[in-house]
Design a protein around this motif. Structure first.
Motif, PDB file in Angstrom:
ATOM      1  N   ALA A  40       0.924  -1.323   0.116  1.00  8.81           N
ATOM      2  CA  ALA A  40       0.168  -0.230   0.179  1.00  8.81           C
ATOM      3  C   ALA A  40       0.967   1.256   0.139  1.00  8.81           C
ATOM      4  CB  ALA A  40      -1.190   0.143   1.427  1.00  8.81           C
ATOM      5  N   THR A  44       1.712   4.107  -3.365  1.00 11.98           N
ATOM      6  CA  THR A  44       0.701   5.488  -2.851  1.00 11.98           C
ATOM      7  C   THR A  44       1.386   6.119  -3.108  1.00 11.98           C
ATOM      8  OG1 THR A  44      -0.314   4.315  -0.669  1.00 11.98           O
ATOM      9  CG2 THR A  44      -0.126   7.411  -0.529  1.00 11.98           C
ATOM     10  N   HIS A 111      -6.497   4.522   3.577  1.00 11.70           N
ATOM     11  CA  HIS A 111      -8.266   4.330   2.746  1.00 11.70           C
ATOM     12  C   HIS A 111      -7.728   3.073   2.060  1.00 11.70           C
ATOM     13  CE1 HIS A 111     -11.220   7.909   3.663  1.00 11.70           C
ATOM     14  NE2 HIS A 111      -9.070   8.426   3.596  1.00 11.70           N
ATOM     15  N   ARG A 112      -6.197   3.017   1.096  1.00 10.82           N
ATOM     16  CA  ARG A 112      -6.227   1.655   0.440  1.00 10.82           C
ATOM     17  C   ARG A 112      -6.643  -0.080   0.811  1.00 10.82           C
ATOM     18  NH1 ARG A 112      -4.498   1.588  -4.401  1.00 10.82           N
ATOM     19  NH2 ARG A 112      -4.617   3.454  -4.856  1.00 10.82           N
TER      20      ARG A 112
END
Lengths: 261, 172
Positions: A40, A44, A111-112
């Motif tokens: 993640a 990002t 959020h991911r």
């Protein structure tokens, strides 16, 4: 949701054939998380770098930005790739350029991971609530989460459930299984350094504990998402925040829509 | 009208926000889709009205009898997904395999249970599929995009259930 399946057959005998019944080693979830969280961060960082390039253009402004921006880019992408190569033991929090970037990256990672967990939560509830009685009140749903689902997912019940009866629930798990295997460099922050830090800042929460907290936090995002997915599936809209005050305890605060403090 | 036995005329899957997830008609060419959409919509209120009394079970039994032939049966999961089966009491001609009692006596609620269980299993299998993304609540409210299930496996399973069901079946 194979990775969340229980390893102990607590399955009640049913009158139908359940093709979804399978046993999975509990280490699977641990192993998955070890990969999931750095991934993640990498995604990002990559996205941020690409967006940066898109906004500022690859040619004209890039040169003058390279002096100021490259350091920014490098510092935001490098930790991601380094971390990926060396595993999660190196550095937990994002060491982006400015504090704004760091906060933004943290949000994006949250959020991911949270949305991944949300999807898992939806599936898990669909699968495991089929033989449960219908929860009629929000508290029923939370209890179902604390007792039935927690047992299935983490092989234990929640240790403590607090509520203000106005829509806020605080779930405390004193030994949260997914983070029980984590360890930290205690040498770097031994008693002397810790004491010096406390003396310097006057805050006992800094130093070793603060360091470990920031690093554990991303590993709880996924589970916060699972909880949100479970509750949403049972008809409760909520936001879930996860915190780790001291290993291996974890606290999840559930704030249902329309809650009052 | 002798020699005809009940069969499933329509299977409807309705989401938590009363969004249509899937509708299958049997036999598809003989049934009017719009008529059954209306029928499915008309039973949503019945689900809602009965929900407060249904605390233990997911089986809602007979929802309504439309006419002499069609009857609607419902099932609602704990997550709010509704399955509706419309049974045509004279759906297909009886064969030698069908027992006499099936035509003589009406249906019992328990007769539909195996079909609903199989449907629920099919839906769970669908959610286990990583490539299926459940419709997002915000999108449904704004009527963005379709919420129809496009999974071929799921549709095939629904058709299999409709074909395999007969009164008194114990397992599908």
């Amino acid at each position: 949701m194979a990775q969340a399946s229980p390893s102990n057959p607590t399955e009640p005998s049913t009158s139908y054939i359940d093709p979804t019944f399978s046993l999975v080693n509990t280490s699977c979830l641990d192993l998955l998380l070890i990969e999931l969280v750095p991934m993640a961060y990498r995604i990002t960082a990559d996205l941020a770098a690409r967006e940066d390039e898109w906004i500022h253009g690859p040619s004209s402004k890039a040169k003058q930005r390279k002096l100021s921006g490259a350091s920014n880019d490098a510092s935001s992408t490098a930790p991601g790739t380094l971390r990926g190569g060396a595993g999660v033991g190196t550095e937990g929090g994002p060491v982006g350029g400015g504090t704004v970037d760091e906060e933004e990256a943290r949000e994006a990672v949250f959020h991911r991971l949270e949305s991944v967990g949300y999807r898992v939560g939806l599936g898990v509830v669909e699968r495991f609530s089929r033989d449960a009685p219908r929860p009629t009140t929000p508290l029923d749903s939370i209890k179902f989460l604390c007792k039935d689902l927690w047992t299935l997912l983490f092989r234990k019940q929640i240790d403590n459930l607090k509520t203000n009866h106005r829509g806020i629930y605080v779930l405390t798990d004193n030994t949260f299984k997914p983070i029980t295997r984590m360890s930290f460099d205690t040498k770097k922050y031994d008693a002397a350094v810790q004491a010096a830090l406390v003396a310097q800042t006057g805050d006992p929460a800094l130093g070793r504990d603060a360091n470990s907290q920031a690093r554990v936090q991303p590993f709880l995002y996924f589970h916060a998402g699972v909880i949100r997915g479970c509750l949403d599936s049972l008809g409760i809209k909520a936001t879930v925040t996860a915190e780790c005050a001291a290993l291996p305890a974890a606290t999840f605060q559930i704030r249902t829509a329309g809650a009052k403090n | 009208m002798t020699g005809r036995v009940p069969s499933i005329a329509c299977i409807g899957v309705i989401g938590k926000h009363n969004n249509p997830l899937h509708i299958s008609l049997f036999p598809a060419e003989e049934r009017a889709p719009l008529e059954f959409q209306f029928l499915l919509s008309s039973c949503l209120d019945i689900f809602e009205a009965r929900l407060p009394h249904k605390t233990a079970d997911q089986d809602f039994g007979l929802l309504q009898a439309v006419d002499e032939r069609l009857a609607m049966y419902g099932w609602m999961t704990n997550t709010g997904v509704k399955f509706v089966v419309v049974v045509d009491m004279e759906g297909r001609p009886a064969t030698a395999l069908d027992s006499k009692s099936a035509t003589a006596v009406g249906l019992r609620d328990a007769d539909l249970k195996p079909a609903f269980r199989a449907l629920q299993t099919a839906y769970i299998m669908l959610l286990r599929n990583a490539f299926y993304s459940p419709p997002i609540a915000a999108n449904i409210e704004q009527r963005l995009g379709s919420t129809q299930i496009t999974s071929r496996n799921f549709i095939r399973e629904v058709q299999r259930i409709a074909g395999a069901w007969y009164p008194g079946v114990t397992n599908i």
